[in-house]
Motif scaffolding. Sequence first.
Motif, PDB file in Angstrom:
ATOM      1  N   ASP A  91       4.951   5.093  -5.524  1.00  0.00           N
ATOM      2  CA  ASP A  91       5.563   5.667  -4.320  1.00  0.00           C
ATOM      3  C   ASP A  91       6.176   4.547  -3.480  1.00  0.00           C
ATOM      4  O   ASP A  91       5.775   3.390  -3.582  1.00  0.00           O
ATOM      5  CB  ASP A  91       4.496   6.379  -3.462  1.00  0.00           C
ATOM      6  CG  ASP A  91       4.097   7.715  -4.043  1.00  0.00           C
ATOM      7  OD1 ASP A  91       4.853   8.257  -4.867  1.00  0.00           O
ATOM      8  OD2 ASP A  91       3.023   8.222  -3.663  1.00  0.00           O
ATOM      9  N   ILE A 108       0.862  -1.181   0.000  1.00  0.00           N
ATOM     10  CA  ILE A 108       0.000   0.000   0.000  1.00  0.00           C
ATOM     11  C   ILE A 108       0.901   1.234   0.000  1.00  0.00           C
ATOM     12  O   ILE A 108       1.755   1.400   0.871  1.00  0.00           O
ATOM     13  CB  ILE A 108      -0.895   0.048   1.260  1.00  0.00           C
ATOM     14  CG1 ILE A 108      -1.887  -1.105   1.268  1.00  0.00           C
ATOM     15  CG2 ILE A 108      -1.646   1.378   1.336  1.00  0.00           C
ATOM     16  CD1 ILE A 108      -3.039  -0.976   0.315  1.00  0.00           C
ATOM     17  N   SER A 109       0.691   2.049  -1.027  1.00  0.00           N
ATOM     18  CA  SER A 109       1.352   3.351  -1.034  1.00  0.00           C
ATOM     19  C   SER A 109       0.276   4.352  -1.437  1.00  0.00           C
ATOM     20  O   SER A 109      -0.788   3.965  -1.916  1.00  0.00           O
ATOM     21  CB  SER A 109       2.513   3.363  -2.018  1.00  0.00           C
ATOM     22  OG  SER A 109       2.061   3.022  -3.308  1.00  0.00           O
ATOM     23  N   ASN A 110       0.566   5.629  -1.232  1.00  0.00           N
ATOM     24  CA  ASN A 110      -0.456   6.613  -1.566  1.00  0.00           C
ATOM     25  C   ASN A 110      -0.766   6.607  -3.057  1.00  0.00           C
ATOM     26  O   ASN A 110      -1.908   6.557  -3.464  1.00  0.00           O
ATOM     27  CB  ASN A 110      -0.001   8.002  -1.139  1.00  0.00           C
ATOM     28  CG  ASN A 110      -0.162   8.199   0.345  1.00  0.00           C
ATOM     29  OD1 ASN A 110      -1.276   8.258   0.846  1.00  0.00           O
ATOM     30  ND2 ASN A 110       0.938   8.240   1.073  1.00  0.00           N
ATOM     31  N   ARG A 111       0.305   6.688  -3.844  1.00  0.00           N
ATOM     32  CA  ARG A 111       0.131   6.662  -5.289  1.00  0.00           C
ATOM     33  C   ARG A 111       0.911   5.486  -5.838  1.00  0.00           C
ATOM     34  O   ARG A 111       1.889   5.037  -5.245  1.00  0.00           O
ATOM     35  CB  ARG A 111       0.692   7.943  -5.923  1.00  0.00           C
ATOM     36  CG  ARG A 111       0.014   9.193  -5.489  1.00  0.00           C
ATOM     37  CD  ARG A 111       0.795  10.383  -6.009  1.00  0.00           C
ATOM     38  NE  ARG A 111       2.184  10.322  -5.554  1.00  0.00           N
ATOM     39  CZ  ARG A 111       3.100  11.252  -5.807  1.00  0.00           C
ATOM     40  NH1 ARG A 111       2.776  12.304  -6.538  1.00  0.00           N
ATOM     41  NH2 ARG A 111       4.335  11.135  -5.353  1.00  0.00           N
ATOM     42  N   HIS A 112       0.524   5.027  -6.995  1.00  0.00           N
ATOM     43  CA  HIS A 112       1.290   3.992  -7.651  1.00  0.00           C
ATOM     44  C   HIS A 112       2.725   4.473  -7.839  1.00  0.00           C
ATOM     45  O   HIS A 112       2.945   5.586  -8.295  1.00  0.00           O
ATOM     46  CB  HIS A 112       0.672   3.663  -9.008  1.00  0.00           C
ATOM     47  CG  HIS A 112       1.410   2.588  -9.724  1.00  0.00           C
ATOM     48  ND1 HIS A 112       1.131   1.255  -9.540  1.00  0.00           N
ATOM     49  CD2 HIS A 112       2.452   2.642 -10.566  1.00  0.00           C
ATOM     50  CE1 HIS A 112       1.966   0.539 -10.258  1.00  0.00           C
ATOM     51  NE2 HIS A 112       2.781   1.355 -10.902  1.00  0.00           N
TER      52      HIS A 112
END
Lengths: 795, 292
Positions: free
Chosen positions: B193, B187-191
Amino acid sequence: MTTQFRYIGKHRRTKEDPRFVTGRGRYAADIALPGTKHVALVASPHPSARIVSISTDAALAAPGVLTVLTGDEFCARTDPLYVGVDAPKVTRYALARGVVRYAGEWVAAVVADTRALAEDAAELVEVEYESLPFVIDPEAALAPGTHLIHPDHGTNVLYRRKFVWGPVEEAFAKADHQLAFRATWGRSSTVPIETFGVTARWDPVAELLDVWASIQMPKYPDQTARALRLPGNAVRVHFDVDVGGSYGVKRGIKHTVLVGYLAKKLGVPVRLIEDRLENMRGGDMHGPDRFFDMQVAFDRDGTIRGMKMRAVDDVGAYAGRSPLQLGKPVGAICGPYQIHAIEYEPTSVMTNKTPQEAVRGFGQSPTNFAIERAMDRVARQLGMDRIELRRKNLIRRDQFPYLIPSGSSYDSGDYHTVLDKALEASGYPALVRMRDEARLAGRLAGIGVATCLEPSGGNASFELLFNPKNETTTWMDSCLVRVDLSGSITGVMGTSSSGQGHETLVSTVVGEILERDPATIRVIHADSLNALPSNSPVGSRMAIMLGGAAAGAARKIRDALVAIAAHNFECSPEDLEYRDGNVGIKGAPSKMLSWDQLVEIAHRKFHKMPPGLDPGLQAQFVWEVPTGGGVPTQDGRVQMYPCYAFEAHVVYVEIDPDTGKPSIRKYVCGHDCGVMISPDIVHGMTYGGIAHGIGASLYEKFAYTEDGQLASGTFMDYLIPSSMEVPDIHIVDHCTPSPLTTFGQKGSGEAGYLGAPAAIANAINDALDPLGASIDTLPMSHLALWETITKATKM
Amino acid sequence: MKAAPFEYVRAGSIGEACEVLQREGDAVKVVAGGQSLIPMMAMRLVRPGWLLDINEIAALKFVAMDKDAVRIGACTRQSTVERDQELAARVPLLRQALAWVGHIQTRNRGTIGGSIVHADPCAELPLVARVLGARMVLRSTAAARTVEADAFFSGPMMTATDANECLEEVQWPAWGERRTGSAFTEISNRHGDFAMVSAAAQLSLGDDGRCVRAAFGLGGMGQTPLAFPQLAQRLVGTRLEDEIVKSVAHDAAAQSDPGSDLFATAAYRRHLAGVLAARVISAAHAQAGSKG
Ligand SMILES: Cc1cc2nc3c(=O)[nH]c(=O)nc-3n(C[C@H](O)[C@H](O)[C@H](O)COP(=O)(O)OP(=O)(O)OC[C@H]3O[C@@H](n4cnc5c(N)ncnc54)[C@H](O)[C@@H]3O)c2cc1C
């Protein structure tokens, strides 16, 4: 709808694209004058401190260094920058003097042969600080006895007023229901790929300062000259520099005064191109940072009777025009709805943060977000369908022009139809089924709807409304059109462009009026000394204002051609027909003077010219904003922008309940900005605006740590959505022409952005609804969503 | 954002690179793809006296299939590895993880060795290295030595690499079991990251559907990427029922001590770790099961 036009509304190649797509743009960093020297900045590490001493010796001794400038010298020899409200003691210069008021504020400027050498030397400048108390939270900044950012000003409040328009208390007393909540808009901005850049060169013989900058700012040459204590005609801004992104923030006035001063002092061209760290921390380009305390009074049947909105906006450590971002929303304070009684209490407060600058929509998008959250909350409380509630309160198309309580008249619109079109394009019933099935399967799914306005045409009525000492009541724009001896047409505009496609706009409009192919029309940017008056491309105004001025100038050319023909045919203009630039006698096709012949007469054959007409062929047109020029009433009612575009967003989102990760699965935007001059440009604006709105609602935030440091100063932490986060966007056009503009056009420079955050927030809240949870703070980060979900499921 | 002054040297061979490292020691920074190092230099967070460029050393760019492992030269581009079909068949977890490393553009420059030596506790490749038990070959003028992943990653952006050493290759164990499955998620904020939390698992099933071998780990949950061999052992012999998977995942999360930052609190990370660990174990199980 636009079939009566030849070029307007057609899909044609834009003028600018070939230049940009083939890498031939000429940006601030491409201006390379021989002998240019480079600036690097020393920035304050403290959010609030007294400057005890600055030692520049080591820096001055470093290789390639010309000078190290500090606030003591600079502030003594220049004047402070313009303040948008009546707060003369809130002085602001490019360099701090005596105290620093935010982390990242510039304390000294080093000029060296290269930027790298300047940075090396900047590290050697020794500044001794003594920490002072600081305040980061706007509510704390409002509390009595708190640290004052500008003690001479006496308060941290820059502007506060309570407007009451209509019988507000009565509406609240009589309504069946009321609700209250707080909505918070996070500190985000438009963060362009190109940071601000400026080069200045002083010519001591001509006594002229030449400026090339990445600029989008009204009255920039004038403000530069004033701060430098130069006559206005001693500053020449070259408007032909391409701007690599702005949407409001490319103001760079402090940078320009600094670089102008250094160029004059050193006698060499000087340039400053912010790096990303300088831009994010010290570029003074953060956007609104605002919370709304909302109260709504409404009846059982969904009629909204009244609204109270208290808006507190944290503008950071200094004021430019930023407090006025609370002023523009006065022009659309009730959104697209019939709300007859409104109380609005804007408060602009200072904190020890990076100053705020104009951002796309000039404060309207946060306001739209608060209104749209209120609509959804009303529907939820009544158990009423959100779309039905909107339909009930939307202004009907037969009610235009529609006067809102705060004094603006909306020009035209067909809100119900646009909403219906958007719903239809979204396949709404199927979308609802999709959501409900997802919910049955244990997922969090929601649909968001938002119906919002984009005021356009940009007059500056809020200046006078917010500052009685500032009697600005015109916000004109202009265009010069000339036809040369060869018959070629050139349009001249008096400002820079930052991606709006003004060359396409002017050539299309002039081509339309003169019936000449826009592809053959050249459009250039004057410099500020030979420019006609302009207020720059802000306030979503150029389609209306520059488009209107270009059309006005072209009409004068056309009239001149007809007059020449009438003179030579010895007939009245009414007997003549203008077609494709040729003028002939109606019903007698052989009796015609061609474009080339008419141009030849105008330029060479004075003996064939009608009396009273100047030889040569050119015309200028200066236009005041339609409906502009008004002065506010005692209770603060005034006509703001003339035109009102409308957008209806329908969004479908899902949130992973186990991780809080949101994903946007469907996006439809119904959009009515009247007649589109270039539909491709309008759509491009709308796509970009929606992407920007996705950023503001889910990702982007200039966050501060408890000790007053900017925590998101690079693109690792300030999260701009990428193509992976932005879904396919489906735009549905509708056209309700404006009765106030040349072709029925309205503005669209802020399209998409003005409704996307509201729609996404509504979709997220719809998804959380089955949990009984809600969230009204932007950006709704993964963490914030997870915490909201967790709290609700634990209860 | 200009780097502080430095000397630049481009090595033509591993020997030459090692000589520079031997001579200048701590003052040297090796630059491979530069995707992490150059931004840090531009922000003056790192100020090497010497920048040693290894991009021209052909001997550091290879993918070799050995019997029990795949050996990858330190300066091999991530995108080269990502596109290697045979490698994907033998160490599938590596390709699954690479899809999460930055963007195609950064992977075109970024190298396998650069990511390993950079040793970000949230980075994907170090996590895979720990889960699979990769071996790092470090070369100095005097000798070469091999360090196990457990010993290699010693802290955030800290490894066992000595100042006079260059990473030469990474050896990734290939499992021989036919019914092997693997999975990676984060899980990251944006792809693209860096992950807030990442999880990787690989396991094999016997003919009876019972788990015969298992490994899994978590990224972003501590000072280094973490592997959980003892918890993984609890999976062996089971049919990987939801209950056991959840319990193992939960224990892994509970055993870690993550930090807090702007985007994730320790509580959020711990929660994500439990969720993601369970997801990768189940996904790896499903993949192994499909090789029925
Ligand atoms: C936009 C963007 C997104 C990113 N997202 C991610 C992500 O999601 N996950 C992720 O893991 N990384 C990410 N990164 C970081 C980067 O991609 C990796 O860390 C990376 O690929 C490092 O490899 P490199 O070859 O570029 O190393 P470099 O930057 O050249 O070097 C990194 C470090 O390793 C050392 N080094 C390199 N090679 C050797 C060697 N052979 N021997 C000894 N020391 C060596 C260097 O001295 C330096 O300290 C991202 C980077 C960017 C720019």
